[in-house]
Design a protein around this motif. Structure first.
Motif, PDB file in Angstrom:
ATOM      1  N   THR A   1      22.777  -3.978  -6.599  1.00  0.00           N
ATOM      2  CA  THR A   1      21.964  -3.058  -5.799  1.00  0.00           C
ATOM      3  C   THR A   1      20.786  -2.609  -6.651  1.00  0.00           C
ATOM      4  O   THR A   1      20.968  -2.208  -7.803  1.00  0.00           O
ATOM      5  N   HIS A   2      19.604  -2.713  -6.099  1.00  0.00           N
ATOM      6  CA  HIS A   2      18.398  -2.290  -6.810  1.00  0.00           C
ATOM      7  C   HIS A   2      17.623  -1.307  -5.947  1.00  0.00           C
ATOM      8  O   HIS A   2      17.903  -1.142  -4.759  1.00  0.00           O
ATOM      9  N   GLN A   3      16.652  -0.666  -6.559  1.00  0.00           N
ATOM     10  CA  GLN A   3      15.775   0.257  -5.848  1.00  0.00           C
ATOM     11  C   GLN A   3      14.424  -0.402  -5.625  1.00  0.00           C
ATOM     12  O   GLN A   3      13.923  -1.117  -6.500  1.00  0.00           O
ATOM     13  N   VAL A   4      13.859  -0.136  -4.458  1.00  0.00           N
ATOM     14  CA  VAL A   4      12.485  -0.534  -4.161  1.00  0.00           C
ATOM     15  C   VAL A   4      11.712   0.766  -3.969  1.00  0.00           C
ATOM     16  O   VAL A   4      12.072   1.588  -3.127  1.00  0.00           O
ATOM     17  N   ILE A   5      10.678   0.943  -4.777  1.00  0.00           N
ATOM     18  CA  ILE A   5       9.892   2.169  -4.719  1.00  0.00           C
ATOM     19  C   ILE A   5       8.447   1.814  -4.411  1.00  0.00           C
ATOM     20  O   ILE A   5       7.838   0.998  -5.110  1.00  0.00           O
ATOM     21  N   THR A   6       7.921   2.411  -3.348  1.00  0.00           N
ATOM     22  CA  THR A   6       6.516   2.244  -3.021  1.00  0.00           C
ATOM     23  C   THR A   6       5.827   3.585  -3.203  1.00  0.00           C
ATOM     24  O   THR A   6       6.256   4.592  -2.643  1.00  0.00           O
ATOM     25  N   GLY A   7       4.794   3.563  -4.021  1.00  0.00           N
ATOM     26  CA  GLY A   7       3.944   4.731  -4.196  1.00  0.00           C
ATOM     27  C   GLY A   7       2.708   4.563  -3.338  1.00  0.00           C
ATOM     28  O   GLY A   7       2.138   3.469  -3.278  1.00  0.00           O
ATOM     29  N   VAL A   8       2.312   5.625  -2.650  1.00  0.00           N
ATOM     30  CA  VAL A   8       1.151   5.594  -1.772  1.00  0.00           C
ATOM     31  C   VAL A   8       0.233   6.754  -2.160  1.00  0.00           C
ATOM     32  O   VAL A   8       0.707   7.853  -2.444  1.00  0.00           O
ATOM     33  N   CYS A   9      -1.054   6.495  -2.166  1.00  0.00           N
ATOM     34  CA  CYS A   9      -2.034   7.530  -2.485  1.00  0.00           C
ATOM     35  C   CYS A   9      -3.087   7.578  -1.377  1.00  0.00           C
ATOM     36  O   CYS A   9      -3.660   6.548  -1.025  1.00  0.00           O
ATOM     37  N   LEU A  10      -3.295   8.758  -0.823  1.00  0.00           N
ATOM     38  CA  LEU A  10      -4.320   8.998   0.193  1.00  0.00           C
ATOM     39  C   LEU A  10      -5.445   9.768  -0.485  1.00  0.00           C
ATOM     40  O   LEU A  10      -5.214  10.852  -1.033  1.00  0.00           O
ATOM     41  N   THR A  11      -6.652   9.221  -0.432  1.00  0.00           N
ATOM     42  CA  THR A  11      -7.766   9.823  -1.154  1.00  0.00           C
ATOM     43  C   THR A  11      -8.995   9.934  -0.257  1.00  0.00           C
ATOM     44  O   THR A  11      -9.410   8.955   0.357  1.00  0.00           O
TER      45      THR A  11
ATOM     46  N   SER B   1      14.167   3.094   4.094  1.00  0.00           N
ATOM     47  CA  SER B   1      13.189   2.444   4.959  1.00  0.00           C
ATOM     48  C   SER B   1      13.081   0.936   4.696  1.00  0.00           C
ATOM     49  O   SER B   1      12.749   0.512   3.589  1.00  0.00           O
ATOM     50  N   TYR B   2      13.320   0.159   5.741  1.00  0.00           N
ATOM     51  CA  TYR B   2      13.130  -1.294   5.677  1.00  0.00           C
ATOM     52  C   TYR B   2      11.657  -1.607   5.395  1.00  0.00           C
ATOM     53  O   TYR B   2      11.337  -2.482   4.596  1.00  0.00           O
ATOM     54  N   TYR B   3      10.757  -0.869   6.052  1.00  0.00           N
ATOM     55  CA  TYR B   3       9.332  -1.134   5.890  1.00  0.00           C
ATOM     56  C   TYR B   3       8.859  -0.797   4.475  1.00  0.00           C
ATOM     57  O   TYR B   3       7.925  -1.418   3.969  1.00  0.00           O
ATOM     58  N   ASN B   4       9.514   0.160   3.839  1.00  0.00           N
ATOM     59  CA  ASN B   4       9.216   0.450   2.441  1.00  0.00           C
ATOM     60  C   ASN B   4       9.491  -0.784   1.589  1.00  0.00           C
ATOM     61  O   ASN B   4       8.724  -1.113   0.695  1.00  0.00           O
ATOM     62  N   VAL B   5      10.584  -1.470   1.873  1.00  0.00           N
ATOM     63  CA  VAL B   5      10.931  -2.678   1.125  1.00  0.00           C
ATOM     64  C   VAL B   5       9.896  -3.769   1.388  1.00  0.00           C
ATOM     65  O   VAL B   5       9.593  -4.570   0.503  1.00  0.00           O
ATOM     66  N   MET B   6       9.311  -3.780   2.570  1.00  0.00           N
ATOM     67  CA  MET B   6       8.231  -4.731   2.873  1.00  0.00           C
ATOM     68  C   MET B   6       6.943  -4.384   2.122  1.00  0.00           C
ATOM     69  O   MET B   6       6.077  -5.234   1.959  1.00  0.00           O
TER      70      MET B   6
ATOM     71  N   TYR C   1      10.646 -11.274  -4.036  1.00  0.00           N
ATOM     72  CA  TYR C   1      11.186 -11.567  -2.705  1.00  0.00           C
ATOM     73  C   TYR C   1      10.527 -10.720  -1.630  1.00  0.00           C
ATOM     74  O   TYR C   1      10.012  -9.640  -1.891  1.00  0.00           O
ATOM     75  N   GLY C   2      10.549 -11.264  -0.428  1.00  0.00           N
ATOM     76  CA  GLY C   2      10.124 -10.533   0.756  1.00  0.00           C
ATOM     77  C   GLY C   2      11.326 -10.395   1.667  1.00  0.00           C
ATOM     78  O   GLY C   2      11.898 -11.393   2.098  1.00  0.00           O
ATOM     79  N   ILE C   3      11.729  -9.167   1.946  1.00  0.00           N
ATOM     80  CA  ILE C   3      12.936  -8.935   2.744  1.00  0.00           C
ATOM     81  C   ILE C   3      12.797  -9.523   4.147  1.00  0.00           C
ATOM     82  O   ILE C   3      13.791  -9.886   4.773  1.00  0.00           O
ATOM     83  N   GLN C   4      11.572  -9.674   4.633  1.00  0.00           N
ATOM     84  CA  GLN C   4      11.328 -10.191   5.982  1.00  0.00           C
ATOM     85  C   GLN C   4      11.362 -11.720   6.025  1.00  0.00           C
ATOM     86  O   GLN C   4      11.199 -12.305   7.075  1.00  0.00           O
TER      87      GLN C   4
ATOM     88  N   VAL D   1      18.554  -1.618  -2.002  1.00  0.00           N
ATOM     89  CA  VAL D   1      18.840  -2.923  -1.403  1.00  0.00           C
ATOM     90  C   VAL D   1      19.922  -3.602  -2.239  1.00  0.00           C
ATOM     91  O   VAL D   1      19.833  -3.627  -3.463  1.00  0.00           O
ATOM     92  N   ARG D   2      20.925  -4.138  -1.567  1.00  0.00           N
ATOM     93  CA  ARG D   2      21.958  -4.890  -2.269  1.00  0.00           C
ATOM     94  C   ARG D   2      21.910  -6.346  -1.831  1.00  0.00           C
ATOM     95  O   ARG D   2      21.941  -6.651  -0.645  1.00  0.00           O
ATOM     96  N   PHE D   3      21.808  -7.222  -2.831  1.00  0.00           N
ATOM     97  CA  PHE D   3      21.881  -8.655  -2.585  1.00  0.00           C
ATOM     98  C   PHE D   3      23.317  -9.127  -2.768  1.00  0.00           C
ATOM     99  O   PHE D   3      24.014  -8.676  -3.676  1.00  0.00           O
ATOM    100  N   CYS D   4      23.728 -10.069  -1.942  1.00  0.00           N
ATOM    101  CA  CYS D   4      24.979 -10.772  -2.210  1.00  0.00           C
ATOM    102  C   CYS D   4      24.737 -11.672  -3.430  1.00  0.00           C
ATOM    103  O   CYS D   4      23.616 -11.764  -3.924  1.00  0.00           O
TER     104      CYS D   4
END
Length: 190
Positions: free
Chosen positions: A104-114, A171-176, A154-157, A128-131
């Motif tokens: 199991t790993h973490q997917v972290i997306t940072g977003v900046c609004l400027t 969030s699935y979309y976060n992983v995307m 990898y791309g989860i989609q 996300v956990r991979f078999c």
């Protein structure tokens, strides 16, 4: 959603474009090549994506005209306190997937609004956990899908997500690559 800003997406990622388009808002893509995405070794791993998103935003100063809002983002994968960015080549991609396999790993997306007036940034974490992936599955995916533009290789989609992802929390979309539900709320509040 009606925005009082001209929106700029500072990303060439087809996934980020697809997700932002799903909000039915108008935006333009502007990409400045060669932005330094390095980060200090002293920064806490969970802060790296947000740090890089802010660093990217700093490069867009010339675009911050009145009523313009720039969205920058960065995604990292973390396993055992090790960051997996975009692989340099197929060998690196296969090695990343071997390490992620069965864990199991973490997917972290940072977003900046400027905008010219203010800046707001945030991060979203998904787990996300991979078999356990076989060598032939890893070889097939990397050869066929060429995931060198994706954090963690990898791309989860894509195919690997269909056959390899056992579990996702968050969030699935976060992983995307763009936590679109959170981004929608943050844009409304900006």
């Amino acid at each position: 959603m009606e925005l009082n800003y001209k929106l700029i997406l500072a990303s060439n990622s087809p996934r980020r474009k697809e997700l932002l388009s799903g909000l039915d808002i108008n935006y333009e893509v502007v990409v400045i090549p060669g932005i330094d995405e390095s980060y200090p070794d002293t920064i806490e791993k969970r802060q790296v994506a947000q740090y890089i998103a802010q660093k990217k935003a700093a490069a867009y100063g010339d675009y911050l005209k009145e009523n313009t809002l720039v969205i920058t983002a960065d995604t990292v994968v973390i396993l055992d306190n090790k960051i997996f960015g975009k692989p340099a080549n197929e060998v690196a991609a296969k090695q990343m997937l071997r390490e992620l396999s069965g864990h199991t790993h973490q997917v972290i997306t940072g977003v900046c609004l400027t905008s010219a007036e203010k800046q707001h940034s945030f991060s979203v974490i998904s787990e996300v956990r991979f078999c356990t992936l076989s060598e032939s599955e890893i070889d097939y995916y990397v050869t066929r899908y060429q995931p060198m533009d994706k954090a963690g290789a990898y791309g989860i989609q894509e195919w690997i997500g269909y056959v390899g992802v056992e579990f996702i929390s968050g969030s699935y979309y976060n992983v995307m690559g763009l936590p679109i539900q959170r981004l929608y709320r943050e844009l409304k509040n900006f």
